[in-house]
Design a protein around this motif. Structure first.
Motif, short mmCIF file in Angstrom:
data_model
loop_
_atom_site.label_atom_id
_atom_site.label_comp_id
_atom_site.label_asym_id
_atom_site.label_seq_id
_atom_site.Cartn_x
_atom_site.Cartn_y
_atom_site.Cartn_z
N ALA A 186 8.95 12.61 13.93
CA ALA A 186 8.60 12.57 15.35
C ALA A 186 7.75 13.78 15.71
O ALA A 186 6.79 13.67 16.49
N SER A 187 8.07 14.93 15.13
CA SER A 187 7.29 16.14 15.39
C SER A 187 5.91 16.06 14.75
O SER A 187 4.90 16.37 15.39
N ARG A 192 14.84 14.39 8.09
CA ARG A 192 13.60 13.99 7.41
C ARG A 192 13.15 12.59 7.81
O ARG A 192 11.99 12.22 7.63
N MET A 193 14.09 11.80 8.34
CA MET A 193 13.78 10.41 8.70
C MET A 193 13.68 10.21 10.21
O MET A 193 13.49 9.09 10.66
N SER A 194 13.80 11.29 10.98
CA SER A 194 13.78 11.14 12.44
C SER A 194 13.06 12.31 13.12
O SER A 194 11.90 12.21 13.49
N ALA A 220 6.84 12.01 21.49
CA ALA A 220 7.64 12.75 22.45
C ALA A 220 8.94 12.01 22.74
O ALA A 220 8.97 10.80 22.88
N ASP A 221 10.04 12.76 22.81
CA ASP A 221 11.36 12.24 23.20
C ASP A 221 11.87 11.17 22.24
O ASP A 221 12.65 10.30 22.62
N ARG A 222 11.46 11.24 21.01
CA ARG A 222 11.99 10.35 19.97
C ARG A 222 12.36 11.19 18.75
O ARG A 222 11.94 12.33 18.61
#
Length: 488
Positions: A409-410, A403-405, A415-417
């Motif tokens: 990011a989505s 939920r925190m990453s 992208a790519d994080r």
């Protein structure tokens, strides 16, 4: 790469950590190799050598956390070590929330959320990003365009809805801002600068977001008695643009509304069947913003965070001041203006229920300029990991990290994080699952969290051994550069 490598070399290998990869998948033991700004391998990496190795046995490694709701527009430049956020494991902040952004900025607005002395202005989003490039931060940042900031530049009075010509002006500036790299638009229809805006005004701006695959975030018009109406309005605005929509710091304010999160989440779940709606929250039963009489009236307790008229009243309880002065809350609030406050006006059951909702992300909503800030500025993310996930079991640690990453990011298109895998940017946090916890309190709010061992941004350590390293590798994550969305 996820298996033993036949050979090779990396700049850094984190050995023996428990990996929470950001996807919500089960934790597992893994090494993580970093070269330059990217993760280059994940798994059993015994055959890879490195210039530097970290023994992380007994510790966890996860993607750096993404704070989806901040007012850090100015502080990323004025205090670039970003200690309140880096110390929590945050590697990316999303700025420009609640309808207020430092750019584009042409008029007076609620500067107390971002820039209390009203000393910093950027006429265009391009100017803002240029300044950030000249003075980079320790962590990454992305910018939303504030609806109220657009209004202040296009209108001679904010006490009415915008005309067709003014909406057209705002649409043009919003488009320019998106082309410069802003990732979307925020609104704050709760605040005086935007309360007179009709739904159609904001929906017309949301239509600009659609071709850019940008995001709309909303501090809703009402979080109390009319919260369901406000949810419907927010969905209608996001739907007009066909864009991902985020309800900011979702809550049910006031005793009369305690427990209503069951209703609000059911409404959001139904709306999610036909459009992309998400929400965020901070893990506390108290909110914080400007001192507003209408918010004070529905709060069980109000604590002053700052007052220009009476600086000595910072940290004081509003009811204590009322008793001393022999006045009601409205009059006391008027005497203190301009001022900020913390409002105890939510129920713990609602906080936990909203946290468990699958579409909920985490945002601190901290106000960096407050003299006595809400502890969420320093404590939000470790509080979720420690108090709510580990101690109470409201979420699993895997889900809390997601939920925190990975989820933000989505949603915001980075992208790519937000994940730990080969090819992803090396935004990483090493923490101790057994000891991580928030240290910031309402009486002593400026305290770094416990259990955060190392924070890396784009492959460089920015927080280690309990302090900032001085490195400033953060970047502006822009729309159209592969970091977020697709440019029209």
């Amino acid at each position: 790469m996820t298996t033993r490598d036949a050979g090779g070399r990396a700049d850094l290998i984190i050995r023996g950590a428990t990996l929470f990869d950001g996807t919500g998948a089960s934790r597992r033991q893994a090494d993580v190799a970093v070269t330059g700004e990217r993760v280059v391998a994940v798994g059993d990496l015994g055959a890879i050598a490195a210039d530097r190795e970290i023994d992380a046995k007994g510790l966890a490694v996860a993607p750096g956390f993404i704070d989806v709701h901040t007012h850090d527009d100015k502080v990323v430049m004025s205090k670039p070590d970003m200690a309140p956020k880096a110390s929590q494991g945050v590697t990316t902040v999303i700025c420009g929330n609640c309808g207020f952004s430092l750019a584009p900025n042409a008029g007076k607005w609620g500067a107390s959320l971002i820039d209390r002395d009203d000393s910093t202005r950027f006429a265009t989003m391009h100017d803002y990003f240029h300044a950030l490039e000249v003075s980079p931060s320790a962590i990454n940042s992305a910018m939303l365009v504030g609806h109220s900031s657009l209004r202040s530049g296009a209108m001679d009075s904010l006490k009415r809805t915008a005309s067709d010509a003014e909406i057209a002006d705002m649409q043009a500036v919003l488009k320019e801002s998106l082309q410069a790299g802003a990732i979307g638009m925020s609104s704050g229809l709760f605040y005086p600068e935007a309360t007179h805006a009709e739904t159609a005004e904001v929906a017309a701006l949301a239509e600009v977001l659609g071709p850019f695959d940008a995001v709309y975030t909303a501090h809703m018009r009402d979080e109390g008695d009319h919260v369901l109406d406000a949810i419907d309005e927010t969905a209608a605005i996001g739907g007009a643009g066909g864009v991902r929509t985020v309800i900011s710091h979702h809550k049910c304010v006031g005793k009369a509304n305690y427990g209503r999160s069951s209703e609000t989440l059911a409404r959001i779940a139904a709306l999610r069947e036909r459009q992309n709606i998400f929400l965020d929250l901070y893990p506390y039963i108290a909110s914080s913003t400007r001192l507003l009489p209408e918010r004070a009236e529905v709060s069980e307790k109000v604590v002053i965070t700052w007052s220009e008229a009476m600086p000595e009243c910072g940290t004081r309880d509003l009811d204590e001041l009322c008793a001393e002065w022999g006045v009601d809350r409205e009059e006391a609030a008027a005497r203190l203006q301009p001022a900020g406050a913390i409002y105890f006006s939510m129920h713990e059951d609602d906080v936990q229920r909203i946290m468990q909702f699958p579409a909920t992300m985490v945002g601190s909503d901290g106000i960096p300029d407050d003299d006595h800030p809400h502890p969420r500025l320093w404590g939000t993310f470790p509080r979720v990991l420690g108090h709510y996930a580990r101690d109470l079991g409201v979420l699993s640690l895997e889900e809390a990290v997601h939920r925190m990453s990975g989820l933000p990011a989505s949603v915001f298109g980075f992208a790519d994080r937000g994940v730990v895998r080969a090819g992803a940017f090396a935004d990483l946090v090493i923490f101790d699952p057994a000891t991580v916890k928030d240290s910031a309190t309402f009486t002593d709010p400026k305290q770094p969290a416990a259990g955060i061992h190392l924070v890396m941004v784009n492959g460089e350590p920015v927080w280690a051994m309990g302090g900032s390293t001085g490195a400033r590798p953060g970047r502006a994550l822009k729309l159209g550069d592969g970091a977020a969305g697709t440019q029209a």
